[in-house]
Design an enzyme around this catalytic site. Sequence first.
Site, PDB file in Angstrom:
ATOM      1  N   ARG A 560      10.793  10.420  28.865  1.00  0.00           N
ATOM      2  CA  ARG A 560      10.802  10.485  27.411  1.00  0.00           C
ATOM      3  C   ARG A 560      10.444  11.876  26.917  1.00  0.00           C
ATOM      4  O   ARG A 560       9.663  12.598  27.539  1.00  0.00           O
ATOM      5  CB  ARG A 560       9.810   9.488  26.820  1.00  0.00           C
ATOM      6  CG  ARG A 560      10.229   8.033  27.097  1.00  0.00           C
ATOM      7  CD  ARG A 560       9.376   7.058  26.331  1.00  0.00           C
ATOM      8  NE  ARG A 560       7.976   7.406  26.482  1.00  0.00           N
ATOM      9  CZ  ARG A 560       7.051   7.209  25.556  1.00  0.00           C
ATOM     10  NH1 ARG A 560       7.388   6.669  24.393  1.00  0.00           N
ATOM     11  NH2 ARG A 560       5.808   7.541  25.773  1.00  0.00           N
ATOM     12  N   SER A 621       3.352  11.993  36.071  1.00  0.00           N
ATOM     13  CA  SER A 621       2.516  10.952  36.688  1.00  0.00           C
ATOM     14  C   SER A 621       2.716  10.844  38.193  1.00  0.00           C
ATOM     15  O   SER A 621       3.133   9.799  38.702  1.00  0.00           O
ATOM     16  CB  SER A 621       2.807   9.618  36.033  1.00  0.00           C
ATOM     17  OG  SER A 621       2.928   9.777  34.655  1.00  0.00           O
ATOM     18  N   ASP A 675      -0.439  10.417  33.747  1.00  0.00           N
ATOM     19  CA  ASP A 675      -0.321   9.395  32.703  1.00  0.00           C
ATOM     20  C   ASP A 675      -1.626   8.648  32.444  1.00  0.00           C
ATOM     21  O   ASP A 675      -1.883   8.190  31.325  1.00  0.00           O
ATOM     22  CB  ASP A 675       0.818   8.404  32.998  1.00  0.00           C
ATOM     23  CG  ASP A 675       0.709   7.762  34.357  1.00  0.00           C
ATOM     24  OD1 ASP A 675      -0.150   8.193  35.153  1.00  0.00           O
ATOM     25  OD2 ASP A 675       1.491   6.825  34.640  1.00  0.00           O
TER      26      ASP A 675
HETATM   27 MG    MG Z   1       4.092   4.538  32.090  1.00  0.00          MG
END
Ligand code: MG
Length: 936
Positions: A560, A621, A675
Amino acid sequence: VAALGLHVPSTAHSGVLGTSSLAARVAVPSRALSPALTSRPQVQRALQALTLTLEKLQEVKGRMLEALEQGLSQQSRAPSTVRMLPTFIRSTPDGTEEGDVLVVELCQSHVRTLWVTLTGDGNQSPQLLYRVFGMPGDVPRGSGEALFDFIAQCVKSFLEEIGSPQHRLPLGFVFPFSCRQTGLDKAELISWSKGFQCSDVEGRDVVQLLQAAISKQELYHVDVVALLNNTVGTMMTCSTREKPCEIALVVGSGTNCCFMAESHLLEMAEVTSGRMCVNSEWGCLGDDGALDDVLTPYDHRVDQESSNPGERRFEKLVGSLHLGEVVRHAMLMLASEQALFARRNTSILATRDVLTTQQVLEIMDNEDGMAKAQGMLEALGLQPSERDCCRVQQLCRAVVSRAAALSAAGLAAVLSHVCHSRELEHLEVSVGVDSGLYRTCARFGEILRSVVGLLAPECTATLVPSTDGSGLGAAMVTAVALRLAAQRHKVERLLAPLRLSRADLERVQALMRQEMERGLDRESNAESSLRMLPTYVCHTPDGTERGEFLALDLGGTNFRVLVVRVGQDNIHMTSDIYVIPTAIMQGTGEALFDHIIECIEDFQMKQELMGQVLPLGFTFSFPCQQLGLDKAVLLNWTKGFSASGCVGQDVVQMLRDAAQRNQRVALKVVAVVNDTVGTMMACGYHDPKCEIGLIVGTGTNTCYMEERAKVGTVEGDEGRMCINMEWGAFGDNGCLDNIFTSFDQLVDEKSINAGRQRFEKLISGMYLGEIVRHILMALVEEQVLFRGKPSHKLQNKDIFQTKFLSTIETPGLALLQVQGILRSLELDASFEDSVLVQEVCQTVSLRAAHLCAAGMAAVVEKMRESRGLEQLTITVGVDGTLYKMHPHFSQNLQQMLRELAPRCDVTFLQSEDGSGKGAALVAAVACRGAEPSSLQ
Ligand code: MG
Ligand code: ADP
């Protein structure tokens, strides 16, 4: 015209009946008697009283339905006339039953013993040996001890006669009286009926009484496994492999019905999943007056002369024991009004039982019924006229038709209840029928079928006549009980390693704690499976952050790009989701970062941000060795990524290089965060106590604020720093080996990172479905699931998605929906299979939640201790679809955490759009006080 006995059209009543279009549909013309023959008003009245309109039958159905539902519910204010006794039979035969079973059946005047050999061939050809022992007349009214001794003696002489082996013999006991059952082999007699009245039995466990009597005969190898009544026996006999029979109707001398009810509706039985057979004992409908508008004066007389006046009113209208008597009373009353046998001596009709039900059925016959009537009435000395014979024939037809129509109304109530409780629009079901009337009287069957069709149009019932009533059924129940016990044993053995005890979890907690300490220590860091990575994030948000930021979120299911505006009292975000094709995830690093830059470019164009250079926070992440807030060296990929040339590189630098290559995009990367950190920061903006971040999505991980003094891997002792634990790798050094099951080994071996992320593979979304899939395959192998039929579909990796666990475990979900999910995987799941799959899912997700709790307990306890607090109050920011969507994960986690860390008061706060917003907030915190543009 006797229109299926539903109504007798006559001029006097055609107006009323004419209003009923439904009634008209059942009105098939039968060989009508000429009106002249039936014109006597008294006879008309009698026939009319015995005839129920379809509207009335609808009402009877409604009352039965109400009584059934009231009987099922323990909480209902008044006890129901229809008792709805649980039988603890939770499964119908599936045809795999095998072995030798002994059955003893207590009947009206005899005891029947059976030896049944089931061969697992779909119950096509069970071998049956039986013997009937006449019961001495005084036994049914003697002592309970004498009764059970007699039964046990029958068993003994039967076994001697057939020379039975001495190995353990399961015995099924058919006991056709109302019992309060608390288990398949625990049944307290509520009250005797049908002429039995043995002392010291009511209120006692009849299984125990029989077992004791059997032991007295030194038959120590005979084990009473199941008790059932004849209705349940019928249901079990009529089940075949293709079509389980789930309802049984008995219309013999008495009447009863049983069916497989949804357990969660059965408050009495305290089992909530699956189905259980309930014995309705519906013969008692009307004992509270509910049938008063149906009863005729003849019925009242029959009742008064019976041994149990006022009781079993429905049974007295339907059971064949009383049909002859109803006709006799009708004849008697009509004779006294001179409407029958005028001027003859009819005193013979005052004698009980001069007309049997058998004779009633013979008189009904279209062909030679008239002759029979004449013969029978002449034998009674009544010298009947032809007209008398006709009228008697009509009475017989009316009484039998009424019995059929009323049993149909009862059956329709059961069908509608089953259909409704299973949330079906249409129910298709087999109904086992044990009924002399149904077998011998075609008319009875016709009426039964057509009225059921009219009263329960949403159901299609296939009536299956039972051949050997309850004896074979008892053998099935016993065999099913044995099969279920054997299966349960296998299931328990398979699932046992996945059921972690409190002590197991405490060990995991202690190990986590130990590994945390080792990971934080510079010397031992390399040996710990927890990397405990410093993040250089030293502060959580304090609310003074302001500005506009760009954020990237890579490492989840989606990539994103976001623009985040942090204002005075709110955060405003706009984002877009971009797909990273697997080819790019597993291609080269350059291609991956070029793709990312292209996505940013696209986003900036859409958002009209071209030309602006906003400070950027990058949520990345994957495990990184962080060398500064904007410098992170990738240690290894996880979660399905494997792009080449990235491990060992600074990912921020790779991003900047890609921007250079592109030339149209300018970046100012301020921070790169994990994250977990992003989630903690995002929640921290709303709750200052949020100092832990937890992810349970595709993977799992945690970060928390550690005292800098405890962080041996970074210089400086002041304040705190957020530590990215990378707890997914917990156990990669072998410290968890004793909790891994064979299923975990398989999941690990088949993954792209075998031997790594072992803790994650017990907990997160990428793996739970796989664990379940491997367990299901093992259960198939063990022949306890899908009837042992191997499924090719199930061999496919990842076919069983983790989101299925959430659906399957949804409370109150109809099992039909579970079946639906399994069917969509081309798994031909029976009802019991669905229950078992549900149990497997629950076991796997519960273990995941509990392991997560053990890890979190170690974290909060460590924080509490290092802050020197008696009690720690803290918030965990959480993200991840598994945590958010699974119906029980979060409660299971929180409840176990409270047990494992009682001195910590932990609140869980779900992050909304955490990792993107969090990255922006890390950038914002870093920019705090400074004009964003003055950075870099
Ligand atoms: Mg996630
Ligand atoms: P990520 O962790 O990749 O950022 P998510 O938090 O959305 O992304 O988690 C995605 C994972 O969640 C998927 O791998 C899937 O296994 C799992 N998942 C998706 N839907 C559900 C659901 N309804 N219930 C439980 N788990 C789910």
